[in-house]
Design an enzyme around this catalytic site. Sequence first.
Site, PDB file in Angstrom:
ATOM      1  N   CYS A   1       8.763   5.699  -8.992  1.00 15.29           N
ATOM      2  CA  CYS A   1       7.472   5.640  -8.296  1.00 15.29           C
ATOM      3  C   CYS A   1       7.405   4.407  -7.383  1.00 15.29           C
ATOM      4  O   CYS A   1       7.779   3.311  -7.784  1.00 15.29           O
ATOM      5  CB  CYS A   1       6.340   5.604  -9.322  1.00 15.29           C
ATOM      6  SG  CYS A   1       4.712   5.672  -8.540  1.00 15.29           S
TER       7      CYS A   1
ATOM      8  N   CYS B   1       2.106  -0.758 -10.222  1.00 12.97           N
ATOM      9  CA  CYS B   1       1.216  -0.931 -11.391  1.00 12.97           C
ATOM     10  C   CYS B   1       1.965  -1.748 -12.471  1.00 12.97           C
ATOM     11  O   CYS B   1       2.989  -1.275 -12.992  1.00 12.97           O
ATOM     12  CB  CYS B   1       0.801   0.431 -11.926  1.00 12.97           C
ATOM     13  SG  CYS B   1       0.274   1.573 -10.618  1.00 12.97           S
TER      14      CYS B   1
ATOM     15  N   CYS C   1       3.469  -0.304 -15.746  1.00 12.34           N
ATOM     16  CA  CYS C   1       4.091   1.026 -15.792  1.00 12.34           C
ATOM     17  C   CYS C   1       5.613   1.009 -15.768  1.00 12.34           C
ATOM     18  O   CYS C   1       6.233   0.469 -14.848  1.00 12.34           O
ATOM     19  CB  CYS C   1       3.569   1.876 -14.640  1.00 12.34           C
ATOM     20  SG  CYS C   1       4.160   3.583 -14.759  1.00 12.34           S
TER      21      CYS C   1
ATOM     22  N   CYS D   1      -1.318  18.509 -20.419  1.00 11.47           N
ATOM     23  CA  CYS D   1      -1.500  17.618 -19.269  1.00 11.47           C
ATOM     24  C   CYS D   1      -0.152  17.286 -18.633  1.00 11.47           C
ATOM     25  O   CYS D   1       0.750  16.789 -19.312  1.00 11.47           O
ATOM     26  CB  CYS D   1      -2.203  16.343 -19.730  1.00 11.47           C
ATOM     27  SG  CYS D   1      -2.470  15.184 -18.373  1.00 11.47           S
TER      28      CYS D   1
ATOM     29  N   CYS E   1      -4.479  20.210 -17.411  1.00  3.91           N
ATOM     30  CA  CYS E   1      -4.830  18.910 -16.840  1.00  3.91           C
ATOM     31  C   CYS E   1      -3.621  18.429 -16.042  1.00  3.91           C
ATOM     32  O   CYS E   1      -2.483  18.726 -16.412  1.00  3.91           O
ATOM     33  CB  CYS E   1      -5.161  17.927 -17.963  1.00  3.91           C
ATOM     34  SG  CYS E   1      -5.504  16.252 -17.361  1.00  3.91           S
TER      35      CYS E   1
ATOM     36  N   CYS F   1     -11.165  13.421 -15.776  1.00  8.16           N
ATOM     37  CA  CYS F   1     -10.627  12.655 -16.909  1.00  8.16           C
ATOM     38  C   CYS F   1     -10.302  11.274 -16.346  1.00  8.16           C
ATOM     39  O   CYS F   1      -9.426  11.153 -15.484  1.00  8.16           O
ATOM     40  CB  CYS F   1      -9.384  13.335 -17.460  1.00  8.16           C
ATOM     41  SG  CYS F   1      -8.539  12.352 -18.720  1.00  8.16           S
TER      42      CYS F   1
ATOM     43  N   ARG G   1     -10.946   9.630 -25.583  1.00  4.22           N
ATOM     44  CA  ARG G   1      -9.598   9.841 -26.133  1.00  4.22           C
ATOM     45  C   ARG G   1      -8.960   8.522 -26.545  1.00  4.22           C
ATOM     46  O   ARG G   1      -8.826   7.600 -25.738  1.00  4.22           O
ATOM     47  CB  ARG G   1      -8.704  10.572 -25.132  1.00  4.22           C
ATOM     48  CG  ARG G   1      -7.319  10.876 -25.718  1.00  4.22           C
ATOM     49  CD  ARG G   1      -6.471  11.790 -24.840  1.00  4.22           C
ATOM     50  NE  ARG G   1      -7.227  12.968 -24.476  1.00  4.22           N
ATOM     51  CZ  ARG G   1      -7.567  13.264 -23.227  1.00  4.22           C
ATOM     52  NH1 ARG G   1      -7.178  12.510 -22.241  1.00  4.22           N
ATOM     53  NH2 ARG G   1      -8.269  14.337 -22.967  1.00  4.22           N
TER      54      ARG G   1
HETATM   55  N1  SAM Z   1       1.174   8.295 -11.076  1.00  3.44           N
HETATM   56  C1  SAM Z   1      -0.098   8.780 -11.376  1.00  3.44           C
HETATM   57  C2  SAM Z   1      -1.168   7.698 -11.367  1.00  3.44           C
HETATM   58  O1  SAM Z   1      -0.844   6.542 -11.533  1.00  3.44           O
HETATM   59  O2  SAM Z   1      -2.325   8.054 -11.188  1.00  3.44           O
HETATM   60  C3  SAM Z   1      -0.188   9.522 -12.698  1.00  3.44           C
HETATM   61  C4  SAM Z   1       0.592   9.014 -13.898  1.00  3.44           C
HETATM   62  S1  SAM Z   1       0.166   7.389 -14.506  1.00  3.44           S
HETATM   63  C5  SAM Z   1       1.499   7.072 -15.595  1.00  3.44           C
HETATM   64  C6  SAM Z   1      -1.284   7.701 -15.507  1.00  3.44           C
HETATM   65  C7  SAM Z   1      -1.886   6.573 -16.249  1.00  3.44           C
HETATM   66  O3  SAM Z   1      -1.096   6.236 -17.366  1.00  3.44           O
HETATM   67  C8  SAM Z   1      -2.102   5.254 -15.563  1.00  3.44           C
HETATM   68  O4  SAM Z   1      -3.207   5.240 -14.709  1.00  3.44           O
HETATM   69  C9  SAM Z   1      -2.317   4.313 -16.736  1.00  3.44           C
HETATM   70  O5  SAM Z   1      -3.675   4.238 -17.061  1.00  3.44           O
HETATM   71  C10 SAM Z   1      -1.532   4.994 -17.858  1.00  3.44           C
HETATM   72  N2  SAM Z   1      -0.360   4.180 -18.240  1.00  3.44           N
HETATM   73  C11 SAM Z   1       0.789   4.043 -17.569  1.00  3.44           C
HETATM   74  N3  SAM Z   1       1.626   3.202 -18.182  1.00  3.44           N
HETATM   75  C12 SAM Z   1       0.990   2.778 -19.290  1.00  3.44           C
HETATM   76  C13 SAM Z   1       1.338   1.874 -20.347  1.00  3.44           C
HETATM   77  N4  SAM Z   1       2.497   1.217 -20.350  1.00  3.44           N
HETATM   78  N5  SAM Z   1       0.441   1.668 -21.335  1.00  3.44           N
HETATM   79  C14 SAM Z   1      -0.754   2.321 -21.331  1.00  3.44           C
HETATM   80  N6  SAM Z   1      -1.129   3.178 -20.352  1.00  3.44           N
HETATM   81  C15 SAM Z   1      -0.283   3.398 -19.352  1.00  3.44           C
HETATM   82  C1  DTB Z   2      -3.760   8.312 -19.788  1.00  3.93           C
HETATM   83  O1  DTB Z   2      -4.850   7.696 -19.681  1.00  3.93           O
HETATM   84  N1  DTB Z   2      -2.748   7.948 -20.576  1.00  3.93           N
HETATM   85  C2  DTB Z   2      -1.628   8.844 -20.434  1.00  3.93           C
HETATM   86  C3  DTB Z   2      -2.179   9.923 -19.475  1.00  3.93           C
HETATM   87  N2  DTB Z   2      -3.458   9.422 -19.103  1.00  3.93           N
HETATM   88  C4  DTB Z   2      -1.390  10.364 -18.341  1.00  3.93           C
HETATM   89  C5  DTB Z   2      -0.365   8.180 -20.018  1.00  3.93           C
HETATM   90  C6  DTB Z   2       0.069   7.063 -20.950  1.00  3.93           C
HETATM   91  C7  DTB Z   2       1.401   6.583 -20.486  1.00  3.93           C
HETATM   92  C8  DTB Z   2       1.987   5.561 -21.415  1.00  3.93           C
HETATM   93  C9  DTB Z   2       3.297   5.057 -20.930  1.00  3.93           C
HETATM   94  C10 DTB Z   2       4.367   6.096 -20.809  1.00  3.93           C
HETATM   95  O2  DTB Z   2       4.587   6.884 -21.752  1.00  3.93           O
HETATM   96  O3  DTB Z   2       5.068   6.119 -19.769  1.00  3.93           O
HETATM   97 FE1  SF4 Z   3       3.396   5.130 -10.297  1.00  2.00          FE
HETATM   98 FE2  SF4 Z   3       3.155   4.370 -12.813  1.00  2.00          FE
HETATM   99 FE3  SF4 Z   3       1.435   3.463 -11.006  1.00  2.00          FE
HETATM  100 FE4  SF4 Z   3       1.361   6.067 -11.731  1.00  2.00          FE
HETATM  101  S1  SF4 Z   3       0.933   4.310 -13.034  1.00  2.00           S
HETATM  102  S2  SF4 Z   3       1.262   5.226  -9.655  1.00  2.00           S
HETATM  103  S3  SF4 Z   3       3.551   6.438 -12.127  1.00  2.00           S
HETATM  104  S4  SF4 Z   3       3.655   3.040 -11.069  1.00  2.00           S
END
Ligand code: SAM
Ligand code: DTB
Ligand code: SF4
Length: 335
Positions: A75, A79, A82, A119, A150, A210, A282
């Site tokens: 990606c 963030c 992430c 989802c 979702c 959501c 959730r």
């Molecule tokens: N890329 C898209 C976005 O960012 O909207 C969708 C997938 S992204 C992984 C969805 C959500 O997962 C993020 O907004 C964040 O709230 C959550 N998330 C990602 N990494 C995480 C982590 N290490 N711990 C907890 N939540 C996480």
């Molecule tokens: C949300 O609030 N948490 C989920 C879902 N929406 C997409 C994602 C959590 C991701 C946790 C880190 C991972 O597994 O990569």
């Molecule tokens: Fe990309 Fe992760 Fe940010 Fe979603 S949360 S936009 S997958 S870097």
Amino acid sequence: MAPLDTNPTSAQQVTFVRKTAGHPTRTRWTVAQVRELLELPLPELLFRAQTVHREHHDPTKVQLSTLLSIKTGGCPEDCSYCPQSRRFDTGVADEPMLQLDAVLEAAKAAKAAGASRFCMGAAWRGPKQKDLDPVLDMVKAVKSLGLETCATLGLLRDGQAEQLADAGLDYYNHNLDTSPEHYGDIIKTREYQDRLDTLERVRDAGLHVCCGGIVGMGEDVIDRAGLIAQLANLDPYPESVPINALVQVEGTPLHGADKVDVIDFVRVIAAARITMPTTFVRLSAGRTQMSDEGQAMCFVAGANSIFYGDKLLTTGNPEADRDRALMARLGLEPL
Ligand code: SAM
Ligand code: DTB
Ligand code: SF4
């Protein structure tokens, strides 16, 4: 400290007419009011959360959503939490999008295991049309199994939410993640307002929203209050509010951040429940680090949904049979 008045017409709160049918009135929450909730003595806070919860939900029922990463890694966004950002060395590879068959198999397995919602998540800033087309087919196929659908695909442009709605999507997940004030410390490649714009497109297309955030990213209590106030003041507020505890992944900038105290996490769940009475709150990422007792307290605080299945997107989640045992231990049933 004196307990807060639970009456929503209290002088502390401004009540005005909600635009949406079924929500005749709404309460606008100030950050200070949410902070007061977060800082209540725990028994007082839990009592208030339970009271609200029981007015709107069966306290023995928990909704089960299963996640699948349909496009993992690579990606471009930054963030800091992430593992899927290509800017961080986390060992998560940039993979091609899953084929429809693989998604369908995973959805069938989720349904057989007892999930009611499936989802699909993609590691994109947002989908290009060539990305969206196969996702529309996935949504149609998953929906035809009788599951709620979702998707979480990042920022949406004009018209994309409508295409997803036409394909049969029920919910779109897009998180605000934290308060507007803390946001710039976490993400620099897109603005808070970009997220609000996507949420508006989702809402205008008639999809269920959501939207939630993450606790444990070095934020102060005022930021937790700011996040909850932002969510609660969306008009209408989201139908589903995921509260994640940061899953710390080596290589991400937030690896090594101070771990969140489970009691503080419970407080955020309770504040979400009190400020958004009808929503599904959730208990999301971070459960593998929580004891059964910590999770039990989250349910008492008004959580009524979990991610169910052995994996989140790239990180672990409690095994499904462990969750079934936990629910049995607590006398909870899938919705
Ligand atoms: N890329 C898209 C976005 O960012 O909207 C969708 C997938 S992204 C992984 C969805 C959500 O997962 C993020 O907004 C964040 O709230 C959550 N998330 C990602 N990494 C995480 C982590 N290490 N711990 C907890 N939540 C996480
Ligand atoms: C949300 O609030 N948490 C989920 C879902 N929406 C997409 C994602 C959590 C991701 C946790 C880190 C991972 O597994 O990569
Ligand atoms: Fe990309 Fe992760 Fe940010 Fe979603 S949360 S936009 S997958 S870097």
